[in-house]
Design a protein around this motif. Structure first.
Motif, PDB file in Angstrom:
ATOM      1  N   ALA A 197       0.193 -46.606  41.934  1.00 56.78           N
ATOM      2  CA  ALA A 197      -1.181 -46.216  42.271  1.00 56.78           C
ATOM      3  C   ALA A 197      -1.360 -44.722  41.969  1.00 56.78           C
ATOM      4  O   ALA A 197      -0.385 -43.962  42.023  1.00 56.78           O
ATOM      5  N   PRO A 198      -2.605 -44.302  41.683  1.00 51.71           N
ATOM      6  CA  PRO A 198      -2.834 -42.874  41.416  1.00 51.71           C
ATOM      7  C   PRO A 198      -2.290 -41.969  42.530  1.00 51.71           C
ATOM      8  O   PRO A 198      -1.754 -40.892  42.245  1.00 51.71           O
ATOM      9  N   ALA A 199      -2.375 -42.431  43.776  1.00 51.32           N
ATOM     10  CA  ALA A 199      -1.911 -41.601  44.897  1.00 51.32           C
ATOM     11  C   ALA A 199      -0.407 -41.351  44.836  1.00 51.32           C
ATOM     12  O   ALA A 199       0.102 -40.445  45.506  1.00 51.32           O
ATOM     13  N   GLU A 200       0.301 -42.146  44.057  1.00 51.73           N
ATOM     14  CA  GLU A 200       1.757 -41.990  43.993  1.00 51.73           C
ATOM     15  C   GLU A 200       2.204 -41.084  42.834  1.00 51.73           C
ATOM     16  O   GLU A 200       3.405 -40.897  42.617  1.00 51.73           O
ATOM     17  N   ALA A 201       1.229 -40.540  42.126  1.00 50.12           N
ATOM     18  CA  ALA A 201       1.573 -39.771  40.915  1.00 50.12           C
ATOM     19  C   ALA A 201       2.449 -38.546  41.217  1.00 50.12           C
ATOM     20  O   ALA A 201       3.260 -38.141  40.378  1.00 50.12           O
ATOM     21  N   ALA A 202       2.306 -37.979  42.428  1.00 55.42           N
ATOM     22  CA  ALA A 202       3.100 -36.784  42.747  1.00 55.42           C
ATOM     23  C   ALA A 202       4.596 -37.095  42.720  1.00 55.42           C
ATOM     24  O   ALA A 202       5.425 -36.202  42.507  1.00 55.42           O
ATOM     25  N   ARG A 203       4.932 -38.378  42.931  1.00 48.46           N
ATOM     26  CA  ARG A 203       6.354 -38.743  42.863  1.00 48.46           C
ATOM     27  C   ARG A 203       6.915 -38.477  41.464  1.00 48.46           C
ATOM     28  O   ARG A 203       8.075 -38.116  41.309  1.00 48.46           O
ATOM     29  N   ILE A 204       6.051 -38.703  40.501  1.00 49.67           N
ATOM     30  CA  ILE A 204       6.485 -38.502  39.107  1.00 49.67           C
ATOM     31  C   ILE A 204       6.707 -37.008  38.832  1.00 49.67           C
ATOM     32  O   ILE A 204       7.621 -36.623  38.118  1.00 49.67           O
ATOM     33  N   THR A 205       5.850 -36.159  39.421  1.00 49.74           N
ATOM     34  CA  THR A 205       6.024 -34.709  39.243  1.00 49.74           C
ATOM     35  C   THR A 205       7.383 -34.281  39.809  1.00 49.74           C
ATOM     36  O   THR A 205       8.118 -33.510  39.188  1.00 49.74           O
TER      37      THR A 205
END
Ligand code: BTN
Length: 280
Positions: A100-108
């Motif tokens: 989900a978009p909200a989980e994108a910080a995990r990728i950072t």
């Protein structure tokens, strides 16, 4: 011995002024999951902007945009990323994870772990991560990461992870504002690096950690991130839009937010800002 040193110095000088060898990089990365498709530009405004355009056009995961120089390199919080030619790495990785978009910080955070592990090959001591997206050596910033995404409604179409890594830039080339707080692989080691080699190692490390993230989830990424950050248990101040928040770092949550505990034991989630350790 002396002539050996002179030859090494000449080789270094030749390497220093050498252009980025995109063809060599392409053949080194052929068949990999990250970098199987490369777009290289001698000059571009921003590799992230171009990579986001490629996301919209349907480019596949693992595409990487590299540039020798950026005229409008984008930093976090609307800042400019200094991007002179012939010196550093500017790369944007295109991903299409089922999150989900909200989980994108995990990728950072995953990308930070990948970069930190890669540069530890050259600098075995002193590589650290600073929330949310800085990789530092001995406390000085060597790399910044900017994740941008394209969404449709609540769905994530694609993510672009932009990585700016200071490789061969020297102290006097830095913008005076950053001279005390920024560094490069060259500044830390005294060596000049062939940027294609660093790019291959970056793609390898990124691929390794992306596989871990997809296969095992965020837990191993978070664990590695925390072990490298040295922020846990420290008092930090986070500045965001003119407001300061202070507390002791007790971790990062599932969304990559920094968890700060205040004097009364209440824990607050911090989702953006510039963090610095409070001394004393
Ligand atoms: C930061 O502010 O620390 C993030 C900097 C990210 C810079 C990189 S360079 C490659 C990619 N393209 C951009 O325009 N920005 C990122």
């Amino acid at each position: 011995m002396q002539s050996e040193a002179v030859w090494r110095c000449m080789a270094d000088l030749a390497m220093d002024s050498r252009e980025f060898d995109a063809e060599a990089l392409k053949s080194r990365l052929a068949g990999r999951r990250m970098g199987w498709r490369i777009h290289y530009l001698p000059v571009v405004d921003s590799t992230n902007r171009l990579a986001l355009k490629l996301v919209r056009e349907g480019a596949a995961e693992g595409t990487v945009v590299f540039a020798d120089c950026q005229t409008s390199g984008r930093g976090r919080l609307q800042r400019v990323w200094q991007s002179p030619p012939g010196r550093n790495l500017y790369a944007s990785f295109l991903l299409r994870p089922a999150i989900a978009p909200a989980e994108a910080a995990r990728i950072t955070l995953m990308a930070g772990v990948a970069v930190a592990e890669m540069i530890s090959i050259f600098c075995p001591a002193g590589v650290g991560l600073k929330w949310p997206n800085d990789v530092c050596i001995q406390g000085r910033k060597v790399c910044g990461i900017l994740t941008e995404m394209k969404t449709t409604g609540r769905a994530l179409d694609g993510i672009v992870v932009g990585i700016g890594l200071n490789v061969n830039i020297t102290g006097e080339d830095f913008d005076p504002v950053f001279r005390k707080t920024a560094t490069s692989l060259r500044e830390e080691t005294g060596r000049i690096f062939p940027r294609e080699e660093v790019a291959v190692l970056l793609c390898d490390s990124f691929e390794k950690w992306y596989r871990i993230f997809l296969g095992e989830g965020f837990a191993p990424v978070r664990e590695k991130w925390l072990s490298r950050s040295g922020m846990t248990g420290r008092r930090v101040r986070v500045l965001f839009q003119g407001e300061a928040q202070e507390g002791v770092v007790v971790g990062i949550d599932d969304d990559g937010a920094l968890l700060l505990e205040d004097e009364l034991g209440a824990v607050r989630r911090i989702i953006a800002g510039d963090a610095s350790i409070v001394k004393g």
